[in-house]
Design a protein around this motif. Structure first.
Motif, PDB file in Angstrom:
ATOM      1  N   ARG A 141      42.962  19.006  10.821  1.00  0.00           N
ATOM      2  CA  ARG A 141      42.726  20.098   9.346  1.00  0.00           C
ATOM      3  C   ARG A 141      43.360  21.306   9.285  1.00  0.00           C
ATOM      4  O   ARG A 141      45.025  20.902   8.664  1.00  0.00           O
ATOM      5  N   VAL A 142      43.246  21.233  10.828  1.00  0.00           N
ATOM      6  CA  VAL A 142      44.187  22.999  11.234  1.00  0.00           C
ATOM      7  C   VAL A 142      46.132  22.248  11.642  1.00  0.00           C
ATOM      8  O   VAL A 142      46.852  23.225  11.081  1.00  0.00           O
ATOM      9  N   GLU A 143      46.199  21.109  12.438  1.00  0.00           N
ATOM     10  CA  GLU A 143      47.808  20.739  12.689  1.00  0.00           C
ATOM     11  C   GLU A 143      48.318  20.644  11.010  1.00  0.00           C
ATOM     12  O   GLU A 143      49.616  20.885  10.816  1.00  0.00           O
ATOM     13  N   LEU A 144      48.067  19.427  10.059  1.00  0.00           N
ATOM     14  CA  LEU A 144      47.719  19.214   8.927  1.00  0.00           C
ATOM     15  C   LEU A 144      48.570  20.334   8.268  1.00  0.00           C
ATOM     16  O   LEU A 144      49.866  20.346   8.002  1.00  0.00           O
ATOM     17  N   ARG A 145      47.813  21.796   8.245  1.00  0.00           N
ATOM     18  CA  ARG A 145      48.625  22.597   7.455  1.00  0.00           C
ATOM     19  C   ARG A 145      49.962  22.897   7.882  1.00  0.00           C
ATOM     20  O   ARG A 145      50.653  23.187   6.931  1.00  0.00           O
TER      21      ARG A 145
END
Length: 68
Positions: A56-60
């Motif tokens: 999720r963090v990388e997707l942002r």
């Protein structure tokens, strides 16, 4: 407290959403479809149908905008 809640709810994507990334995939497409949601997101490339799992963090960081 409210600031933390805002950060937690920012950029939540649902199954079926199409996202545009900042960089192109090697097939030439920038669009990815959300297949699965959780701690990690499972995405499918709209161009070549390749499936990736991304935190999720990388997707942002990678998403430019939500198409639909």
């Amino acid at each position: 407290m409210t600031r933390w809640r805002f950060l937690m709810n920012a950029n939540i994507y649902e199954i079926g959403d199409v996202l545009e990334f900042k960089k192109e995939h090697p097939c030439g497409s920038k669009n990815w479809k959300v297949i699965s949601v959780g701690v990690n997101y499972k995405l499918e490339c709209v161009g070549c149908k390749r499936v990736i799992i991304i935190p999720r963090v990388e997707l942002r960081k990678k998403v430019k905008k939500k198409i639909n």
